[in-house]
Design a protein around this motif. Structure first.
Motif, PDB file in Angstrom:
ATOM      1  N   LEU A  60       0.796  -1.230   0.000  1.00 28.14           N
ATOM      2  CA  LEU A  60       0.000   0.000   0.000  1.00 28.14           C
ATOM      3  C   LEU A  60       0.829   1.280   0.000  1.00 28.14           C
ATOM      4  O   LEU A  60       0.291   2.358  -0.245  1.00 28.14           O
ATOM      5  CB  LEU A  60      -0.944   0.010   1.201  1.00 28.14           C
ATOM      6  N   TYR A  61       2.123   1.170   0.286  1.00 21.06           N
ATOM      7  CA  TYR A  61       2.953   2.371   0.261  1.00 21.06           C
ATOM      8  C   TYR A  61       4.280   2.150  -0.472  1.00 21.06           C
ATOM      9  O   TYR A  61       4.585   2.841  -1.433  1.00 21.06           O
ATOM     10  CB  TYR A  61       3.229   2.876   1.676  1.00 21.06           C
ATOM     11  N   TYR A  62       5.063   1.195  -0.027  1.00 16.20           N
ATOM     12  CA  TYR A  62       6.411   1.032  -0.571  1.00 16.20           C
ATOM     13  C   TYR A  62       6.421   0.525  -2.013  1.00 16.20           C
ATOM     14  O   TYR A  62       7.398   0.737  -2.723  1.00 16.20           O
ATOM     15  CB  TYR A  62       7.246   0.122   0.329  1.00 16.20           C
ATOM     16  N   ASN A  63       5.370  -0.122  -2.466  1.00 12.94           N
ATOM     17  CA  ASN A  63       5.299  -0.568  -3.857  1.00 12.94           C
ATOM     18  C   ASN A  63       4.781   0.526  -4.799  1.00 12.94           C
ATOM     19  O   ASN A  63       4.723   0.311  -6.006  1.00 12.94           O
ATOM     20  CB  ASN A  63       4.430  -1.816  -3.994  1.00 12.94           C
ATOM     21  N   LEU A  64       4.382   1.670  -4.257  1.00  9.94           N
ATOM     22  CA  LEU A  64       3.964   2.796  -5.090  1.00  9.94           C
ATOM     23  C   LEU A  64       5.193   3.418  -5.748  1.00  9.94           C
ATOM     24  O   LEU A  64       6.281   3.414  -5.173  1.00  9.94           O
ATOM     25  CB  LEU A  64       3.259   3.861  -4.241  1.00  9.94           C
ATOM     26  N   ASP A  65       5.004   3.962  -6.936  1.00 10.87           N
ATOM     27  CA  ASP A  65       6.143   4.663  -7.531  1.00 10.87           C
ATOM     28  C   ASP A  65       6.332   6.003  -6.816  1.00 10.87           C
ATOM     29  O   ASP A  65       5.509   6.427  -6.011  1.00 10.87           O
ATOM     30  CB  ASP A  65       6.005   4.815  -9.047  1.00 10.87           C
ATOM     31  N   GLU A  66       7.421   6.657  -7.112  1.00 13.84           N
ATOM     32  CA  GLU A  66       7.798   7.875  -6.380  1.00 13.84           C
ATOM     33  C   GLU A  66       6.753   8.983  -6.489  1.00 13.84           C
ATOM     34  O   GLU A  66       6.467   9.678  -5.512  1.00 13.84           O
ATOM     35  CB  GLU A  66       9.147   8.376  -6.896  1.00 13.84           C
ATOM     36  N   ASP A  67       6.166   9.145  -7.669  1.00 16.40           N
ATOM     37  CA  ASP A  67       5.137  10.179  -7.856  1.00 16.40           C
ATOM     38  C   ASP A  67       3.901   9.905  -7.002  1.00 16.40           C
ATOM     39  O   ASP A  67       3.325  10.823  -6.421  1.00 16.40           O
ATOM     40  CB  ASP A  67       4.731  10.275  -9.330  1.00 16.40           C
ATOM     41  N   GLU A  68       3.502   8.653  -6.929  1.00 19.24           N
ATOM     42  CA  GLU A  68       2.329   8.304  -6.126  1.00 19.24           C
ATOM     43  C   GLU A  68       2.607   8.475  -4.639  1.00 19.24           C
ATOM     44  O   GLU A  68       1.726   8.880  -3.880  1.00 19.24           O
ATOM     45  CB  GLU A  68       1.882   6.876  -6.441  1.00 19.24           C
ATOM     46  N   GLN A  69       3.830   8.174  -4.212  1.00 13.10           N
ATOM     47  CA  GLN A  69       4.186   8.405  -2.807  1.00 13.10           C
ATOM     48  C   GLN A  69       4.130   9.890  -2.483  1.00 13.10           C
ATOM     49  O   GLN A  69       3.705  10.279  -1.395  1.00 13.10           O
ATOM     50  CB  GLN A  69       5.570   7.835  -2.502  1.00 13.10           C
ATOM     51  N   GLU A 114       1.511  12.613   0.262  1.00 13.56           N
ATOM     52  CA  GLU A 114       1.916  13.699   1.154  1.00 13.56           C
ATOM     53  C   GLU A 114       0.993  14.905   1.040  1.00 13.56           C
ATOM     54  O   GLU A 114       1.043  15.804   1.865  1.00 13.56           O
ATOM     55  CB  GLU A 114       3.353  14.115   0.847  1.00 13.56           C
ATOM     56  N   GLU A 115       0.148  14.925   0.018  1.00 12.23           N
ATOM     57  CA  GLU A 115      -0.729  16.067  -0.213  1.00 12.23           C
ATOM     58  C   GLU A 115      -2.125  15.893   0.384  1.00 12.23           C
ATOM     59  O   GLU A 115      -3.027  16.647   0.049  1.00 12.23           O
ATOM     60  CB  GLU A 115      -0.836  16.319  -1.715  1.00 12.23           C
ATOM     61  N   ILE A 116      -2.299  14.911   1.251  1.00 13.18           N
ATOM     62  CA  ILE A 116      -3.592  14.733   1.904  1.00 13.18           C
ATOM     63  C   ILE A 116      -3.792  15.906   2.865  1.00 13.18           C
ATOM     64  O   ILE A 116      -2.956  16.170   3.727  1.00 13.18           O
ATOM     65  CB  ILE A 116      -3.667  13.393   2.656  1.00 13.18           C
ATOM     66  N   ILE A 117      -4.881  16.599   2.704  1.00  7.97           N
ATOM     67  CA  ILE A 117      -5.154  17.808   3.486  1.00  7.97           C
ATOM     68  C   ILE A 117      -5.754  17.419   4.836  1.00  7.97           C
ATOM     69  O   ILE A 117      -6.689  16.616   4.900  1.00  7.97           O
ATOM     70  CB  ILE A 117      -6.124  18.724   2.718  1.00  7.97           C
ATOM     71  N   SER A 118      -5.225  17.991   5.920  1.00  9.69           N
ATOM     72  CA  SER A 118      -5.769  17.688   7.243  1.00  9.69           C
ATOM     73  C   SER A 118      -7.180  18.259   7.367  1.00  9.69           C
ATOM     74  O   SER A 118      -7.507  19.298   6.808  1.00  9.69           O
ATOM     75  CB  SER A 118      -4.868  18.258   8.340  1.00  9.69           C
ATOM     76  N   GLY A 119      -8.013  17.524   8.059  1.00 10.95           N
ATOM     77  CA  GLY A 119      -9.389  17.943   8.274  1.00 10.95           C
ATOM     78  C   GLY A 119     -10.347  17.534   7.173  1.00 10.95           C
ATOM     79  O   GLY A 119     -11.546  17.760   7.282  1.00 10.95           O
ATOM     80  N   VAL A 120      -9.841  16.905   6.101  1.00  8.20           N
ATOM     81  CA  VAL A 120     -10.710  16.490   5.010  1.00  8.20           C
ATOM     82  C   VAL A 120     -11.517  15.263   5.450  1.00  8.20           C
ATOM     83  O   VAL A 120     -11.051  14.448   6.243  1.00  8.20           O
ATOM     84  CB  VAL A 120      -9.884  16.208   3.729  1.00  8.20           C
TER      85      VAL A 120
END
Length: 83
Positions: free
Chosen positions: A44-53, A57-63
């Motif tokens: 779910l995380y480490y197999n993602l490519d660099e762009d997807e990782q 990081e752009e998940i907005i707090s409070g969403v």
């Protein structure tokens, strides 16, 4: 005809999952969310490519996010909006 409709609706409700709403915590990362919920990190995380990782990081707090669970309370899907 009504009996068939009632039977159909009843059988659908047996296989339905529950959807819970939660807010993304301030300062929480996608990786820490996976760790906190004991979800597998590699697929779910480490197999993602660099762009997807970087997108995680752009998940907005409070969403508002949505979590789908089966009748046993096991996690089926998580819907996390990105930007």
């Amino acid at each position: 005809m009504k009996l068939l409709l009632i039977f159909f609706l009843f059988t659908i409700s047996l296989f339905a999952s529950q959807v819970e709403t939660f807010r993304w915590s301030n300062g929480e990362t996608y990786l820490s969310y996976l760790e906190r919920n004991k979800l597998p990190l590699k697929p779910l995380y480490y197999n993602l490519d660099e762009d997807e990782q970087q997108l995680t990081e752009e998940i907005i707090s409070g969403v508002n996010c949505y979590m789908s669970k089966n009748e046993k309370g096991e996690l089926l899907q998580v819907f996390i909006p990105l930007n």
